[in-house]
Design an enzyme around this catalytic site. Structure first.
Site, PDB file in Angstrom:
ATOM      1  N   THR A   1      27.132 -21.244  34.928  1.00  0.00           N
ATOM      2  CA  THR A   1      26.633 -20.598  33.610  1.00  0.00           C
ATOM      3  C   THR A   1      25.605 -21.607  33.191  1.00  0.00           C
ATOM      4  O   THR A   1      25.471 -22.532  33.964  1.00  0.00           O
ATOM      5  CB  THR A   1      28.075 -20.815  32.718  1.00  0.00           C
ATOM      6  OG1 THR A   1      28.389 -22.233  32.523  1.00  0.00           O
ATOM      7  CG2 THR A   1      29.244 -20.036  33.339  1.00  0.00           C
TER       8      THR A   1
ATOM      9  N   VAL B   1      30.056 -30.254  36.577  1.00  0.00           N
ATOM     10  CA  VAL B   1      29.309 -30.480  35.669  1.00  0.00           C
ATOM     11  C   VAL B   1      27.839 -30.190  36.101  1.00  0.00           C
ATOM     12  O   VAL B   1      27.258 -30.528  37.102  1.00  0.00           O
ATOM     13  CB  VAL B   1      29.436 -31.781  35.062  1.00  0.00           C
ATOM     14  CG1 VAL B   1      28.423 -32.102  34.118  1.00  0.00           C
ATOM     15  CG2 VAL B   1      30.990 -32.175  34.755  1.00  0.00           C
ATOM     16  N   LYS B   2      27.110 -29.504  35.016  1.00  0.00           N
ATOM     17  CA  LYS B   2      25.589 -29.099  35.365  1.00  0.00           C
ATOM     18  C   LYS B   2      24.669 -29.978  34.355  1.00  0.00           C
ATOM     19  O   LYS B   2      25.057 -30.307  33.353  1.00  0.00           O
ATOM     20  CB  LYS B   2      25.161 -27.509  34.983  1.00  0.00           C
ATOM     21  CG  LYS B   2      24.379 -27.040  35.698  1.00  0.00           C
ATOM     22  CD  LYS B   2      24.439 -25.556  35.519  1.00  0.00           C
ATOM     23  CE  LYS B   2      23.571 -24.659  36.149  1.00  0.00           C
ATOM     24  NZ  LYS B   2      23.287 -23.259  35.782  1.00  0.00           N
ATOM     25  N   VAL B   3      23.837 -30.744  35.081  1.00  0.00           N
ATOM     26  CA  VAL B   3      22.977 -31.599  34.432  1.00  0.00           C
ATOM     27  C   VAL B   3      21.521 -31.080  34.683  1.00  0.00           C
ATOM     28  O   VAL B   3      21.177 -30.739  35.823  1.00  0.00           O
ATOM     29  CB  VAL B   3      23.180 -33.058  34.750  1.00  0.00           C
ATOM     30  CG1 VAL B   3      24.438 -33.365  34.398  1.00  0.00           C
ATOM     31  CG2 VAL B   3      22.786 -33.562  36.144  1.00  0.00           C
TER      32      VAL B   3
END
Ligand code: E4P
Length: 219
Positions: free
Chosen positions: A27, A82-84
């Site tokens: 997402t 976790v997307k960074v």
């Protein structure tokens, strides 16, 4: 090759997960906004549908806040990734979260140098965006080819190449040909993967001929 779905639409994810062919979900803030739902609730729902990695993106741009957000997102479910973003602060956060054992997807990668940095920061996944490079007149697949080749040169690199911003079936096929580890696909592109007019034509002919035999397999 792993297939992720690139959406925050829970109904679309459920439908595709029923095929047994979906290995994860990605997402981003735009997809969360499109869902119209609470971020934490929608990520929790997706994590309960798909056991594989579910990327949830931080919203801050400074390291301290990104780290706090990433730690909070990681508590939603064991399969949260976790997307960074691929910035200096994003990679500092990637390193810190990876060292804590949290899966990290580094997003918005547009160059092989950036991909190399993400691997050095311990990213679980690097997300090179092919469609957005095509949009500005570059060949997005060159970035996939370069990244796969660079990572292969170094045995210690464990980061998986997750092809993002896929817009078409040829993007997926070329990614597989190049040996990318993962492709994240919008639901409409996944549905197109199943289709071929000769499959439809062939099946219609087989069914017609079978009907003419008057037989039934189940009796
Ligand atoms: C990947 O994680 C991103 O969410 C996505 O692939 C971006 O695709 P787009 O360029 O079509 O928005």
């Amino acid at each position: 090759m792993k297939f992720f779905v690139d959406t925050a639409d829970v109904n679309a994810i459920s439908d595709l997960a029923a095929t047994g062919l979906i290995d994860g979900v990605t997402t981003n803030p735009s997809l969360i906004a499109k869902s119209g739902r609470n971020f934490f609730e929608v990520i929790a729902d997706i994590c309960s549908i798909v056991p594989g990695p579910v990327s949830a993106e931080v919203a801050a741009t400074d390291h301290e806040t990104m780290l706090a957000e990433g730690r909070k997102l990681a508590t939603i479910a064991a399969n949260v990734c976790v997307k960074v973003p691929l910035t200096i602060d994003g990679l500092k956060t990637c390193k810190a979260l990876s060292d804590e054992g949290t899966k990290v997807n580094v997003t918005l990668c547009f160059s092989p140098a950036q991909a190399l940095l993400a691997a050095k920061a311990g990213a679980t996944f690097i997300s090179p965006f092919v469609g957005r490079l095509d949009d500005i007149g570059q060949d997005g697949m060159d970035l996939i080819s370069d990244t796969v080749q660079i990572y292969r040169n170094y045995e210690h690199i464990q980061t998986e190449v997750l092809v993002a911003s896929i817009r078409s079936v040829p993007h997926l096929v070329e990614s597989a040909r190049l040996g990318a580890d993962v492709a994240t696909l919008p639901p409409d592109v996944i549905k197109k993967l199943f289709n071929h007019p000769l499959t439809d034509k062939g099946l219609a002919a087989f069914l017609k001929d079978w009907e003419a035999t008057g037989q039934s397999i189940l009796g």
